[in-house]
Design a protein around this motif. Structure first.
Motif, PDB file in Angstrom:
ATOM      1  N   ASP A 164      14.243 -39.067  -1.239  1.00  0.00           N
ATOM      2  CA  ASP A 164      13.420 -38.824  -0.055  1.00  0.00           C
ATOM      3  C   ASP A 164      11.950 -39.106  -0.347  1.00  0.00           C
ATOM      4  OD1 ASP A 164      15.672 -38.091   1.303  1.00  0.00           O
ATOM      5  OD2 ASP A 164      15.384 -35.937   1.053  1.00  0.00           O
ATOM      6  N   ARG A 165      11.497 -38.721  -1.517  1.00  0.00           N
ATOM      7  CA  ARG A 165      10.095 -38.944  -1.860  1.00  0.00           C
ATOM      8  C   ARG A 165       9.806 -40.437  -2.028  1.00  0.00           C
ATOM      9  NH1 ARG A 165       9.186 -33.931  -6.170  1.00  0.00           N
ATOM     10  NH2 ARG A 165       9.699 -32.281  -4.697  1.00  0.00           N
ATOM     11  N   LEU A 166      10.755 -41.181  -2.593  1.00  0.00           N
ATOM     12  CA  LEU A 166      10.567 -42.623  -2.716  1.00  0.00           C
ATOM     13  C   LEU A 166      10.483 -43.271  -1.340  1.00  0.00           C
ATOM     14  CD1 LEU A 166      13.034 -43.403  -5.647  1.00  0.00           C
ATOM     15  CD2 LEU A 166      10.550 -43.367  -5.740  1.00  0.00           C
ATOM     16  N   ALA A 167      11.332 -42.820  -0.409  1.00  0.00           N
ATOM     17  CA  ALA A 167      11.308 -43.368   0.950  1.00  0.00           C
ATOM     18  C   ALA A 167       9.965 -43.088   1.622  1.00  0.00           C
ATOM     19  CB  ALA A 167      12.448 -42.778   1.777  1.00  0.00           C
ATOM     20  N   ILE A 168       9.392 -41.919   1.372  1.00  0.00           N
ATOM     21  CA  ILE A 168       8.095 -41.571   1.952  1.00  0.00           C
ATOM     22  C   ILE A 168       7.016 -42.537   1.470  1.00  0.00           C
ATOM     23  CG2 ILE A 168       6.279 -39.813   1.955  1.00  0.00           C
ATOM     24  CD1 ILE A 168       8.581 -37.727   1.717  1.00  0.00           C
ATOM     25  N   MET A 169       6.985 -42.807   0.174  1.00  0.00           N
ATOM     26  CA  MET A 169       5.972 -43.700  -0.367  1.00  0.00           C
ATOM     27  C   MET A 169       6.170 -45.126   0.131  1.00  0.00           C
ATOM     28  SD  MET A 169       4.094 -41.629  -1.995  1.00  0.00           S
ATOM     29  CE  MET A 169       3.006 -42.738  -2.881  1.00  0.00           C
ATOM     30  N   GLN A 170       7.421 -45.538   0.329  1.00  0.00           N
ATOM     31  CA  GLN A 170       7.683 -46.887   0.824  1.00  0.00           C
ATOM     32  C   GLN A 170       7.228 -47.068   2.261  1.00  0.00           C
ATOM     33  OE1 GLN A 170      11.869 -47.350   0.106  1.00  0.00           O
ATOM     34  NE2 GLN A 170      11.617 -47.683  -2.088  1.00  0.00           N
ATOM     35  N   CYS A 171       7.102 -45.973   3.019  1.00  0.00           N
ATOM     36  CA  CYS A 171       6.634 -46.066   4.407  1.00  0.00           C
ATOM     37  C   CYS A 171       5.132 -46.310   4.494  1.00  0.00           C
ATOM     38  CB  CYS A 171       6.979 -44.778   5.158  1.00  0.00           C
ATOM     39  SG  CYS A 171       8.733 -44.596   5.492  1.00  0.00           S
ATOM     40  N   GLY A 172       4.417 -46.148   3.386  1.00  0.00           N
ATOM     41  CA  GLY A 172       2.984 -46.415   3.397  1.00  0.00           C
ATOM     42  C   GLY A 172       2.106 -45.233   3.074  1.00  0.00           C
ATOM     43  N   ALA A 173       2.691 -44.088   2.722  1.00  0.00           N
ATOM     44  CA  ALA A 173       1.873 -42.935   2.360  1.00  0.00           C
ATOM     45  C   ALA A 173       1.137 -43.209   1.051  1.00  0.00           C
ATOM     46  CB  ALA A 173       2.740 -41.686   2.230  1.00  0.00           C
ATOM     47  N   ASP A 174      -0.097 -42.699   0.955  1.00  0.00           N
ATOM     48  CA  ASP A 174      -0.881 -42.874  -0.271  1.00  0.00           C
ATOM     49  C   ASP A 174      -0.468 -41.884  -1.344  1.00  0.00           C
ATOM     50  OD1 ASP A 174      -3.116 -44.877   0.545  1.00  0.00           O
ATOM     51  OD2 ASP A 174      -3.035 -43.449   2.186  1.00  0.00           O
ATOM     52  N   ASP A 175       0.066 -40.740  -0.932  1.00  0.00           N
ATOM     53  CA  ASP A 175       0.435 -39.697  -1.899  1.00  0.00           C
ATOM     54  C   ASP A 175       1.340 -38.713  -1.170  1.00  0.00           C
ATOM     55  OD1 ASP A 175       0.546 -38.169  -4.204  1.00  0.00           O
ATOM     56  OD2 ASP A 175      -1.620 -38.304  -4.544  1.00  0.00           O
ATOM     57  N   ILE A 177       1.060 -46.400  11.866  1.00  0.00           N
ATOM     58  CA  ILE A 177      -0.364 -46.441  11.517  1.00  0.00           C
ATOM     59  C   ILE A 177      -0.647 -47.595  10.570  1.00  0.00           C
ATOM     60  CG2 ILE A 177      -2.196 -45.196  10.287  1.00  0.00           C
ATOM     61  CD1 ILE A 177      -1.045 -42.607  11.454  1.00  0.00           C
ATOM     62  N   ARG A 178       0.243 -47.795   9.599  1.00  0.00           N
ATOM     63  CA  ARG A 178       0.026 -48.872   8.630  1.00  0.00           C
ATOM     64  C   ARG A 178       0.196 -50.255   9.271  1.00  0.00           C
ATOM     65  NH1 ARG A 178      -3.002 -46.019   5.786  1.00  0.00           N
ATOM     66  NH2 ARG A 178      -2.129 -44.812   4.079  1.00  0.00           N
ATOM     67  N   GLU A 179       0.985 -50.347  10.331  1.00  0.00           N
ATOM     68  CA  GLU A 179       1.141 -51.639  11.013  1.00  0.00           C
ATOM     69  C   GLU A 179      -0.121 -52.034  11.763  1.00  0.00           C
ATOM     70  OE1 GLU A 179       4.532 -51.027  13.456  1.00  0.00           O
ATOM     71  OE2 GLU A 179       5.992 -51.197  11.814  1.00  0.00           O
ATOM     72  N   ASP A 180      -0.939 -51.075  12.131  1.00  0.00           N
ATOM     73  CA  ASP A 180      -2.200 -51.352  12.819  1.00  0.00           C
ATOM     74  C   ASP A 180      -3.218 -51.874  11.794  1.00  0.00           C
ATOM     75  OD1 ASP A 180      -4.899 -50.908  13.993  1.00  0.00           O
ATOM     76  OD2 ASP A 180      -3.743 -49.999  15.621  1.00  0.00           O
ATOM     77  N   PRO A 181      -3.923 -52.960  12.091  1.00  0.00           N
ATOM     78  CA  PRO A 181      -4.905 -53.498  11.127  1.00  0.00           C
ATOM     79  C   PRO A 181      -5.949 -52.478  10.705  1.00  0.00           C
ATOM     80  CG  PRO A 181      -4.535 -55.060  12.921  1.00  0.00           C
ATOM     81  CD  PRO A 181      -3.829 -53.795  13.309  1.00  0.00           C
ATOM     82  N   ARG A 182      -6.230 -51.479  11.578  1.00  0.00           N
ATOM     83  CA  ARG A 182      -7.237 -50.473  11.248  1.00  0.00           C
ATOM     84  C   ARG A 182      -6.657 -49.305  10.453  1.00  0.00           C
ATOM     85  NH1 ARG A 182      -8.533 -49.618  17.428  1.00  0.00           N
ATOM     86  NH2 ARG A 182      -6.262 -49.710  17.298  1.00  0.00           N
ATOM     87  N   GLY A 183      -5.321 -49.279  10.302  1.00  0.00           N
ATOM     88  CA  GLY A 183      -4.672 -48.139   9.656  1.00  0.00           C
ATOM     89  C   GLY A 183      -4.859 -48.069   8.162  1.00  0.00           C
ATOM     90  N   GLY A 184      -5.313 -49.165   7.558  1.00  0.00           N
ATOM     91  CA  GLY A 184      -5.482 -49.145   6.107  1.00  0.00           C
ATOM     92  C   GLY A 184      -6.636 -48.296   5.646  1.00  0.00           C
ATOM     93  N   LYS A 185      -7.569 -47.942   6.550  1.00  0.00           N
ATOM     94  CA  LYS A 185      -8.721 -47.147   6.143  1.00  0.00           C
ATOM     95  C   LYS A 185      -8.431 -45.657   6.123  1.00  0.00           C
ATOM     96  CE  LYS A 185     -12.051 -50.482   7.998  1.00  0.00           C
ATOM     97  NZ  LYS A 185     -13.169 -50.678   8.952  1.00  0.00           N
ATOM     98  N   GLU A 242       7.980 -42.418  10.418  1.00  0.00           N
ATOM     99  CA  GLU A 242       7.796 -43.389  11.491  1.00  0.00           C
ATOM    100  C   GLU A 242       6.328 -43.459  11.919  1.00  0.00           C
ATOM    101  OE1 GLU A 242       8.474 -46.287  14.277  1.00  0.00           O
ATOM    102  OE2 GLU A 242       9.739 -45.581  12.619  1.00  0.00           O
ATOM    103  N   ALA A 243       5.669 -42.286  12.029  1.00  0.00           N
ATOM    104  CA  ALA A 243       4.253 -42.278  12.393  1.00  0.00           C
ATOM    105  C   ALA A 243       3.415 -43.003  11.339  1.00  0.00           C
ATOM    106  CB  ALA A 243       3.771 -40.836  12.560  1.00  0.00           C
ATOM    107  N   THR A 244       3.753 -42.791  10.053  1.00  0.00           N
ATOM    108  CA  THR A 244       3.032 -43.474   8.968  1.00  0.00           C
ATOM    109  C   THR A 244       3.220 -44.981   9.058  1.00  0.00           C
ATOM    110  OG1 THR A 244       3.263 -41.546   7.523  1.00  0.00           O
ATOM    111  CG2 THR A 244       2.785 -43.649   6.471  1.00  0.00           C
ATOM    112  N   ARG A 245       4.465 -45.416   9.307  1.00  0.00           N
ATOM    113  CA  ARG A 245       4.725 -46.854   9.431  1.00  0.00           C
ATOM    114  C   ARG A 245       3.885 -47.475  10.563  1.00  0.00           C
ATOM    115  NH1 ARG A 245      10.174 -45.736   7.802  1.00  0.00           N
ATOM    116  NH2 ARG A 245      10.714 -45.121   9.914  1.00  0.00           N
TER     117      ARG A 245
END
Length: 724
Positions: free
Chosen positions: A607-618, A585-593, A580-583
Motif C-alpha cells: 500500500d505504501r509503495l502504491a501511494i508513492m507511485q501516485c505522486g506523493a513526496d512522502d 494534482i500531479r497531472e496538472d502542470p501547476r501541481g508539481g509545486k 486519486e486526488a494526488t494523481r
C-alpha cells in the motif's frame, strides 16, 4: 564411427571412447560454466561490497552536499583496475559525483539510476546500491566494472581443463583397447538376439543358449525377461488408461484447492488491511490530542506525567497492532527480526510506568533492578523485546495476589566476547505444576491457574517464546506451586552509540515559526473530523495558515482556489480517495509545486509503495507523531522553527507585544460569518473562520481567538459590531 561394416571390437571401443569423450566434455563444460558463473557471482558480490563501503563513506558528503568530498571518496577506486567508472547520485536521482578510470576517454557513461541490484550488459557488470542515513534514503551509488579480470582467470582455467581432458581421453583409449576383448564375443551373441527381438517387436522370440557359463545364465535370464515383458505389456496398457483418468481428476482438485487458497489469502490480507485502518484511525486522534495537550504549559507536572503515560500506552497499543499484523507471517515463516538502536533505561522506565500502578492496585510490591554497569544504548529488536517483557510482567501481576513482582535486567559479555541482555521476571504468585511445564509455551494452551483465573487466551507465552527464539535466545522457567515462578531469557545484542543519548536530549519542542515571514499554507485532507482538528490546532498554533477538506473532491477544489504549499493527504476517504486526488494534482502542470505528504493507516508495504507511485513526496503512518510530522514539514518546505528555551530574537514581530484590541477592518462577508457563528455558538466553525482572519491579520486573529477560547461570546459580539 558406428557403421555396420565395423567389427564388434571396433564398435565397442568407439562406443566407450564416445561415451567417455562426451562425459568428459560435458564435465569440463560444466566445470568451466560453473567457474565462469562463480567468477561473475564473485565479481557481483565484490562490487556490491564496494558499493556498500563507498556508499557508507559518502554519507557525510551527500548529507552536506560536498561534491568534492564525494569525488575524493570515489578516487580511491583507482586501486581497483577493473572498475571502469562510478557515480554517486543525489536523492533526486541526478549524478552528484563521478569517477572514470580514464578521465579523458568515453568508456564510462553515467547510467540512469536503477533499483538496488546488479546487471550484466555489453560486457560490463553494473551495481546499484541505495545510500541511507538513519534509515532515510539520501542518495545512491553505481559501480561499473569490465570483465577483463574474469576473462583472464577463465582462460587460465580453460587451459588447465583442456590438458586434463586430453590426458583422460588418451588413458581411456588405451584401457578400452585392452579390456574390450574380454567381453566382445559373448556380448556380440547376446546383442544379435536382442536386435532380432527389438526389430520384430516379437517378445515371444527367445535366445539360444550355447554355453553353461555366466553368459549362458544371462541367456536364460534374458528369455525369462522377455516372458515377463510380454505379460507386463498388457498390464501397463490397462494401468496407463486408469492413471490418465486419475491424473485428470486430481488436476481439477488441485486447481480448485489453489483457487480456494488464493481467495482465502486475499480475504485475509483485505481483513488485516481494513482492521489496521479501523484501529489506527482512532489511535491517530488519541495520540494526536495527547501530544497536543502536552504542549500546553498550563497543566501541572502530575497532569503532564499522566499525559505522557497515556501517550506511551498509546504507542504500545500501536506496537501491538503492528504485532497482530506480523503474526500472520509466523505461519508462513515470514516473521523477521528488525534490530534498532534504543535506550535500555527508557524502555525499563516505560515498563515500570505501565505496570507499577497495576501492581499497586493489588497491593503488590513492584521493582525493576538493573545489575552491573553495561551500556545503556543497545541494538536489538526493541519491539519484540518490549512485547515479550510486557507479556511476562502481565502474567506475573495477573497470577500474583500478594507479595512482589521483580524485573531483573543485566547486560554482560560472555566468554565468546558477545554482548547479551539477560532478563528475569520473578513473582510470588500461584506457581505452575511440574506436569504443565511441557505445554507451557504452546499456543492456546492454558495452565490450570489460567483456567481458574478465567483470563487470557493462552497466546502470551507462545508469542514471547517465538519472539525470543527469533532474536537468538530461549525462555526458561522455574516454578513451585504456591510459591511463585521465575521466567528467564537472554538474547544477543550489540552496543549502540553512546552519543545518541546526548543527541536525543537536544530535541526541543517547536513553539512556532520565525516572525516576519509569510505563513506557509497547509491543506489538511481527512474524512475524520477529529484527525483534521488536532492537526489544525497544532499547525495553526505554530503559525501555519491552515485549511481543511473532508475528501479528495473537496481537496481538489481548495487546492485549485488556494494553492497551498503543502497537503497532508489521507489515503482512504469516501467519494474520492487520497491516491486519486494526488494523481489529479500531479497531472496538472501547476501541481508539481505542491508538496504532498500522504497519511496512511495501512501497515502493508504494498500500500505504501502504491501511494508513492501516485505522486506523493512522502508518507507518514497513522498515528502521526508530532516530532516526525514537524520534521518532515521542515524538510520539504525548507523551514526554520522557533524552539522552547530560545531567546527572543531582537527583530521579534512588534505585534506580539501589542495588547489585544479591536480587530482591523475585515471583509463584510467574513465578518458576517463570524457573527453568525457566535450567535449559533458553533465553536468549530468559529475557529475555522478565525484561521481565515489570521491569513489577513495575525493581531486581529489573536484578539478573536482569545475571546473565543474563553467563550466570551458577548465580548466577541461587541467587538465584531465595530466592524460593520
Amino acid at each position: 564411427m558406428f557403421q555396420g561394416n565395423l567389427s564388434i571390437r571396433q564398435k565397442l571401443r568407439n562406443i566407450i571412447m564416445s561415451t567417455v569423450c562426451a562425459a568428459l566434455i560435458l564435465a569440463c563444460a560444466a566445470v568451466l560454466g560453473s567457474n565462469l558463473a562463480a567468477l561473475l557471482s564473485s565479481m557481483r558480490n565484490d562490487l556490491g561490497v564496494l558499493a556498500e563501503i563507498f556508499g557508507s563513506n559518502s554519507t557525510a558528503a551527500l548529507a552536506f552536499g560536498d561534491q568534492k568530498a564525494a569525488e575524493e571518496v570515489l578516487s580511491a577506486l583507482k586501486a581497483k583496475g577493473h572498475i571502469v567508472g562510478a557515480c554517486i547520485y543525489s536523492p533526486d536521482g541526478k549524478p552528484f559525483a563521478t569517477y572514470r578510470r580514464a578521465p579523458e576517454s568515453r568508456e564510462f557513461t553515467v547510467p540512469p539510476l536503477g533499483s538496488d541490484g546488479s546487471r550484466l550488459e555489453g560486457g560490463r557488470v553494473t551495481v546499484f546500491r541505495r545510500i541511507s542515513l538513519r534509515r532515510k534514503i539520501i542518495g545512491a551509488i553505481c559501480l561499473e566494472s569490465d570483465l577483463g579480470e574474469i576473462l583472464s582467470r577463465f582462460r587460465d582455467s580453460a587451459a588447465i581443463v583442456l590438458v586434463i581432458l586430453l590426458a583422460a581421453l588418451l588413458l581411456a583409449l588405451g584401457l578400452s583397447s585392452r579390456l574390450q576383448r574380454i567381453i566382445t564375443e559373448p556380448i556380440a551373441n547376446i546383442a544379435e538376439t536382442a536386435r532380432t527381438v527389438s526389430l520384430g517387436k516379437n517378445y515371444a522370440a527367445r535366445a539360444v543358449k550355447t554355453t553353461d557359463d555366466e553368459l549362458g545364465q544371462l541367456t536364460v535370464t534374458f528369455n525369462e525377461m522377455l516372458s515377463e515383458i510380454e505379460r507386463r505389456d498388457a498390464e501397463l496398457m490397462e494401468h496407463r488408461d486408469r492413471l490418465e483418468q486419475e491424473i485428470a481428476a486430481r488436476t481439477v482438485e488441485l486447481v480448485e484447492s489453489r483457487d480456494k487458497a488464493e481467495a482465502a489469502s486475499r480475504a485475509k490480507s483485505a481483513f488485516l488491511a481494513n482492521m489496521s485502518h479501523e484501529i489506527r484511525t482512532p489511535m491517530n486522534a488519541i495520540l494526536g490530542y495527547s501530544q497536543l495537550m502536552m504542549r500546553d504549559p498550563a497543566p501541572s507536572a502530575d497532569v503532564k506525567k499522566n499525559l505522557k503515560i497515556i501517550n506511551r500506552s498509546g504507542e504500545h497499543l500501536l506496537a501491538l497492532i503492528n504485532d497482530v499484523l506480523d503474526m500472520s507471517k509466523i505461519e508462513a515463516g515470514g516473521m523477521r527480526v528488525h534490530p534498532v538502536e534504543f535506550d535500555l533505561g527508557s524502555l525499563l522506565e516505560d515498563l515500570a510506568g505501565m505496570f507499577r500502578l497495576r501492581a499497586a492496585g493489588k497491593n503488590l510490591k513492584f521493582d525493576v533492578l538493573v545489575d552491573g554497569e553495561g551500556p545503556r544504548r543497545l541494538v536489538a529488536d526493541e519491539g519484540k523485546l518490549r512485547q515479550a517483557l510486557i507479556n511476562l510482567l502481565g502474567n506475573a501481576i495477573k497470577f500474583t495476589e500478594r507479595g512482589r513482582i521483580q524485573l531483573r535486567v543485566s547486560v554482560e559479555r560472555r566468554d565468546g566476547g558477545g554482548l547479551w541482555l539477560s532478563c528475569a521476571v520473578e513473582d510470588t504468585g500461584v506457581g505452575i505444576a511440574q506436569k504443565e511445564m511441557g505445554t507451557l509455551f504452546l499456543p492456546f494452551v492454558q495452565t490450570q491457574s489460567g483456567i481458574n483465573f478465567q483470563a487470557g487466551t493462552g497466546l502470551g507465552l507462545a508469542i514471547s517464546s517465538e519472539f525470543i527464539r527469533l532474536m537468538g535466545g530461549r525462555i526458561t522457567v522455574t516454578s513451585e506451586p504456591g510459591k511463585g515462578s521465575a521466567f528467564r531469557f537472554a538474547v544477543p545484542v550489540e552496543p549502540g552509540d553512546p552519543a545518541a543519548a546526548t543527541r536525543e536530549a537536544l530535541h526541543r519542542t517547536v513553539i512556532g515559526l520565525p516572525a516576519g515571514k509569510p505563513a506557509p499554507r497547509v491543506l489538511i485532507v481527512d474524512d475524520e473530523r477529529n484527525n483534521r482538528d488536532w492537526l489544525n490546532q497544532l499547525l495553526a498554533a505554530l503559525g501555519f495558515a491552515v485549511r481543511e477538506a473532508e475528501n479528495g473532491i473537496a481537496a481538489l477544489r481548495t487546492w485549485e482556489a488556494w494553492r497551498p504549499q503543502l497537503i497532508l493527504m489521507d489515503v482512504r476517504m469516501p467519494l474520492m480517495d487520497g491516491m486519486e486526488a494526488t494523481r489529479r494534482i500531479r497531472e496538472d502542470p501547476r501541481g508539481g509545486k505542491t508538496v504532498i505528504i500522504a497519511l496512511t493507516a495501512s501497515a502493508m508495504e504494498e500500500d505504501r509503495l502504491a501511494i508513492m507511485q501516485c505522486g506523493a513526496d512522502d508518507f507518514l503512518s497513522k498515528p502521526c507523531r508530532q516530532r516526525e510530522l514537524l520534521a518532515k514539514i521542515q524538510t520539504h518546505l525548507d523551514l526554520a522553527y522557533r524552539y522552547e528555551g530560545d531567546e527572543t530574537p531582537a527583530n521579534t514581530d512588534p505585534l506580539d507585544a501589542e495588547p489585544v484590541g479591536p480587530p482591523e477592518q475585515l471583509p463584510a462577508e467574513l465578518a458576517g460569518a463570524l457573527r453568525e457563528a457566535v450567535r449559533d455558538g458553533d465553536k468549530y466553525r468559529l475557529d475555522e473562520l478565525i484561521r481565515e482572519v489570521a491569513e489577513q491579520s495575525a493581531r486581529s486573529a489573536r484578539a478573536l481567538q482569545e475571546l473565543a477560547d474563553n467563550y466570551e461570546y458577548d465580548a466577541l459580539t461587541s467587538l465584531l459590531e465595530t466592524n460593520r
